[in-house]
Motif scaffolding. Structure first.
Motif, short mmCIF file in Angstrom:
data_model
loop_
_atom_site.label_atom_id
_atom_site.label_comp_id
_atom_site.label_asym_id
_atom_site.label_seq_id
_atom_site.Cartn_x
_atom_site.Cartn_y
_atom_site.Cartn_z
N LYS A 1 11.59 15.06 -3.55
CA LYS A 1 12.35 15.98 -4.39
C LYS A 1 11.42 16.89 -5.20
O LYS A 1 11.71 18.07 -5.39
N THR A 2 10.29 16.35 -5.64
CA THR A 2 9.32 17.16 -6.37
C THR A 2 8.73 18.23 -5.45
O THR A 2 8.64 19.41 -5.83
N PHE A 3 8.35 17.85 -4.24
CA PHE A 3 7.82 18.81 -3.26
C PHE A 3 8.87 19.86 -2.91
O PHE A 3 8.55 21.04 -2.79
N GLU A 4 10.11 19.43 -2.76
CA GLU A 4 11.19 20.34 -2.41
C GLU A 4 11.45 21.34 -3.53
O GLU A 4 11.55 22.55 -3.29
N THR A 5 11.51 20.86 -4.76
CA THR A 5 11.75 21.72 -5.91
C THR A 5 10.61 22.70 -6.14
O THR A 5 10.85 23.87 -6.47
N ALA A 6 9.39 22.24 -5.93
CA ALA A 6 8.22 23.10 -6.14
C ALA A 6 7.98 24.07 -4.99
O ALA A 6 7.10 24.92 -5.06
N GLY A 7 8.75 23.93 -3.90
CA GLY A 7 8.59 24.83 -2.76
C GLY A 7 7.45 24.44 -1.83
O GLY A 7 7.06 25.22 -0.96
N ILE A 8 6.91 23.25 -2.01
CA ILE A 8 5.77 22.82 -1.19
C ILE A 8 6.20 22.59 0.26
O ILE A 8 5.48 22.97 1.18
N PHE A 9 7.39 22.01 0.47
CA PHE A 9 7.87 21.82 1.84
C PHE A 9 8.00 23.17 2.55
O PHE A 9 7.60 23.32 3.69
N MET B 1 6.47 25.93 1.88
CA MET B 1 5.14 26.50 2.08
C MET B 1 4.43 25.85 3.28
O MET B 1 3.84 26.53 4.10
N ILE B 2 4.52 24.53 3.38
CA ILE B 2 3.88 23.82 4.49
C ILE B 2 4.51 24.21 5.82
O ILE B 2 3.82 24.39 6.82
N ARG B 3 5.82 24.34 5.83
CA ARG B 3 6.52 24.72 7.07
C ARG B 3 6.26 26.18 7.44
O ARG B 3 6.52 26.58 8.56
N GLY B 4 5.76 26.97 6.47
CA GLY B 4 5.45 28.37 6.76
C GLY B 4 6.61 29.30 6.52
O GLY B 4 6.61 30.44 6.99
N ARG B 5 7.60 28.86 5.78
CA ARG B 5 8.73 29.70 5.48
C ARG B 5 8.59 30.24 4.06
O ARG B 5 8.46 29.47 3.12
N VAL B 6 8.64 31.52 3.92
CA VAL B 6 8.50 32.16 2.62
C VAL B 6 9.90 32.43 2.07
O VAL B 6 10.76 32.96 2.78
N ALA B 7 10.11 32.07 0.82
CA ALA B 7 11.41 32.30 0.19
C ALA B 7 11.64 33.78 -0.04
O ALA B 7 10.73 34.54 -0.31
N GLY B 8 12.91 34.17 0.01
CA GLY B 8 13.26 35.55 -0.29
C GLY B 8 13.33 36.34 0.90
O GLY B 8 13.61 37.33 1.27
N GLY C 1 0.82 -1.20 0.00
CA GLY C 1 0.00 0.00 0.00
C GLY C 1 0.85 1.25 0.00
O GLY C 1 2.08 1.21 0.12
N PHE C 2 0.18 2.38 -0.14
CA PHE C 2 0.86 3.67 -0.23
C PHE C 2 0.47 4.63 0.88
O PHE C 2 0.87 5.77 0.87
N SER C 3 -0.31 4.16 1.84
CA SER C 3 -0.79 5.06 2.89
C SER C 3 0.30 5.45 3.88
O SER C 3 0.10 6.33 4.71
N GLY C 4 1.46 4.84 3.79
CA GLY C 4 2.57 5.21 4.67
C GLY C 4 3.34 6.43 4.22
O GLY C 4 4.10 7.02 4.99
N ILE C 5 3.15 6.84 2.97
CA ILE C 5 3.88 8.00 2.43
C ILE C 5 3.60 9.26 3.24
O ILE C 5 4.54 10.00 3.58
N PRO C 6 2.34 9.58 3.57
CA PRO C 6 2.12 10.77 4.40
C PRO C 6 2.82 10.71 5.75
O PRO C 6 3.27 11.74 6.26
N ASN C 7 2.94 9.53 6.34
CA ASN C 7 3.65 9.40 7.61
C ASN C 7 5.12 9.79 7.45
O ASN C 7 5.69 10.47 8.30
N VAL C 8 5.72 9.36 6.37
CA VAL C 8 7.12 9.71 6.10
C VAL C 8 7.25 11.22 5.89
O VAL C 8 8.17 11.85 6.40
N LEU C 9 6.30 11.80 5.16
CA LEU C 9 6.35 13.24 4.91
C LEU C 9 6.19 14.04 6.20
O LEU C 9 6.86 15.07 6.38
#
Length: 187
Positions: A170-178, A180-187, A48-56
């Motif tokens: 890596k996709t989340f990191e590149t897209a800035g999603i991490f 955004m979720i953490r609440g840190r704004v770039a720049g 299954g794939f339901s463990g991915i959110p736990n890792v995130l």
């Protein structure tokens, strides 16, 4: 040891933030939905794939948040979609897995080597040893009888699960999603 204590302290601070609780709730919803897409190969082997959110969650908010999330999510998934008997050992594994992921990924760069190593540790401790022990206790099968099939399944899934998480992270990191979720704004 001091680094580990700092990691747990920072994760405790993270779990108190409303943004963290909100993000965990959204990840829990995703995990419950992904839980419906589990492939069962008999009583002892599930894919299954339901463990991915736990890792995130462990990656974003640390070992304390990852462990709490894993344990609560295990109980929530059982309430929403009960499959088999409830056994607290599986909840313990979910907590332990979240802590291991949090210790490995929180405030560290996500590399393929780190992902492979962390997944191997979780596979050996949680999936192969402890889960096999819990299944042996639950179903009355000998540990040695269950172990080979579970070991084979987990070794086959190890690179697959690792690549899936690495690609998503890596996709989340590149897209800035991490960020955004953490609440840190770039720049």
């Amino acid at each position: 040891m001091k680094r580990l204590a700092t990691l747990f302290t920072q994760s405790c601070e993270e779990i108190r933030k409303p943004r963290t609780i909100t993000a965990c709730a959204m990840f829990a919803a995703v995990a419950v939905v992904l839980g419906y897409f589990t492939i069962s190969l008999g009583n002892y082997i599930k894919i299954g794939f339901s463990g991915i959110p736990n890792v995130l969650v462990g990656c974003l908010f640390g070992p304390v948040a990852g462990g709490c999330f894993g344990g609560l999510l295990d109980i929530l998934k059982y309430i929403v979609n009960p499959t088999g008997a409830f056994f607290p050992g599986f909840t313990l594994n979910a907590v332990l897995g979240g802590v291991i992921y949090g210790c490995s990924y929180y405030r560290n760069s996500i590399t393929l080597v780190r992902v492979l190593a962390t997944k191997l540790v979780v596979i050996l401790i949680c999936n192969v040893l402890l889960n096999t022990l819990w299944l042996s206790m639950l179903y009355g099968q000998a540990f040695a009888v269950l172990l080979p099939a579970r070991l084979m399944k987990n070794l086959i899934m190890w690179p697959v699960d690792s690549m899936i998480f690495y690609t998503i992270a890596k996709t989340f990191e590149t897209a800035g999603i991490f960020r955004m979720i953490r609440g840190r704004v770039a720049g």
